[in-house]
Design a protein around this motif. Structure first.
Motif, PDB file in Angstrom:
ATOM      1  N   VAL A  47       0.737  -0.851  -0.001  1.00 25.11           N
ATOM      2  CA  VAL A  47      -0.096   0.075   0.319  1.00 25.11           C
ATOM      3  C   VAL A  47       0.912   1.805  -0.178  1.00 25.11           C
ATOM      4  O   VAL A  47       0.516   2.107  -0.625  1.00 25.11           O
ATOM      5  N   ALA A  48       2.211   1.401   0.764  1.00 21.50           N
ATOM      6  CA  ALA A  48       2.573   2.396   0.627  1.00 21.50           C
ATOM      7  C   ALA A  48       3.777   2.391  -0.389  1.00 21.50           C
ATOM      8  O   ALA A  48       3.977   3.417  -1.284  1.00 21.50           O
ATOM      9  N   GLU A  49       4.060   1.214  -1.083  1.00 20.41           N
ATOM     10  CA  GLU A  49       3.739   1.706  -2.730  1.00 20.41           C
ATOM     11  C   GLU A  49       3.453   1.355  -3.557  1.00 20.41           C
ATOM     12  O   GLU A  49       3.557   2.081  -4.822  1.00 20.41           O
ATOM     13  N   LYS A 107      -4.143  -0.770  -3.051  1.00 17.23           N
ATOM     14  CA  LYS A 107      -5.318   0.450  -3.274  1.00 17.23           C
ATOM     15  C   LYS A 107      -4.965   0.529  -1.563  1.00 17.23           C
ATOM     16  O   LYS A 107      -5.023   0.137  -0.971  1.00 17.23           O
ATOM     17  N   GLN A 108      -5.170   1.969  -1.485  1.00 10.79           N
ATOM     18  CA  GLN A 108      -4.940   3.057   0.339  1.00 10.79           C
ATOM     19  C   GLN A 108      -6.561   3.098   0.729  1.00 10.79           C
ATOM     20  O   GLN A 108      -6.512   2.838   2.062  1.00 10.79           O
ATOM     21  N   ASP A 109      -7.443   3.038   0.061  1.00 14.67           N
ATOM     22  CA  ASP A 109      -8.765   3.688   0.376  1.00 14.67           C
ATOM     23  C   ASP A 109      -9.615   2.618   0.207  1.00 14.67           C
ATOM     24  O   ASP A 109     -10.693   2.759   0.047  1.00 14.67           O
ATOM     25  N   THR A 139      -4.086  -1.653  -7.467  1.00 13.90           N
ATOM     26  CA  THR A 139      -3.550  -0.626  -9.011  1.00 13.90           C
ATOM     27  C   THR A 139      -2.814  -0.705  -9.780  1.00 13.90           C
ATOM     28  O   THR A 139      -2.728  -2.176 -10.104  1.00 13.90           O
ATOM     29  N   ALA A 140      -2.859   0.121 -11.091  1.00 11.01           N
ATOM     30  CA  ALA A 140      -2.473  -0.283 -12.026  1.00 11.01           C
ATOM     31  C   ALA A 140      -0.902  -0.030 -11.473  1.00 11.01           C
ATOM     32  O   ALA A 140       0.078  -1.206 -12.381  1.00 11.01           O
TER      33      ALA A 140
END
Length: 189
Positions: A159-161, A165-167, A176-177
């Motif tokens: 998530v940090a990288e 997705k964070q949300d 994520t993409a």
């Protein structure tokens, strides 16, 4: 419960710092072999700084344990110490080993899925990697299996990288993409 989770976080942090130091030691060997003594010296300086930082983290962990121990005072005013044996370093499967299986599982599940479905697939993918120590409960949280905890820390790192997705809604993991791109660009380990 929170004090146990904090202690686990300290253990993971210390182990990750030790991994970086090990990798830097290998870089020093490579630089010396290449007769790049300037690079070797710079890397040694980085290692010294990391070792100092490691010592500070250990001191903070000790301080935390002392603070947490104050919460176990009996009615007679005596501290009840709960001793739990820690797993020696290097026996559990490291966090980075979960990266590819988590991303692959999410792609197979359509890009988003509840944590239990993701971890179910991850366990299947890693059946030849996970060892007896990974299946043990955490001393700090007997209801939590070690490999599942490590996988969740791996998720936090991703998530940090920006790979996950964070949300996302609570309990849901989403790729994520950037995560898909990483998966396509990285060769299997």
């Amino acid at each position: 419960m929170i004090e146990n989770e904090v202690n686990v976080a300290f253990e993971i942090l210390l182990e990750e710092i030790e991994l970086v130091v090990h990798q830097l030691n290998e870089s020093v060997k490579t630089a010396v072999d290449a007769k790049d003594y300037m690079k070797a010296q710079q890397t040694i300086e980085e290692i010294k700084k990391l070792e100092d930082f490691h010592g500070k983290i250990q001191a903070l962990q000790k301080e935390w344990r002392n603070l947490a121990a104050g919460r176990y005072v009996t009615r007679q005013g005596k501290i009840r110490r709960v001793t739990k044996e820690r797993l020696p370093r290097g026996l559990r499967t490291p966090e980075h080993a979960f990266r590819r299986p988590i991303l692959e599982a999410l792609v197979e599940l359509g890009g988003t899925a509840p944590i239990d479905k993701v971890l179910e697939r991850v366990e299947t993918k890693m059946k030849d990697v996970l060892n007896e120590y990974d299946y043990q409960p955490l001393p700090s949280s007997p209801s939590t299996i070690r490999w599942r905890n490590t996988a969740q820390w791996s998720r936090q790192t991703m998530v940090a990288e920006g790979l996950l997705k964070q949300d996302s809604p609570y309990g849901i993991w989403e790729i994520t993409a950037a995560g898909r791109k990483w998966l396509n660009n990285e060769s299997p380990e």
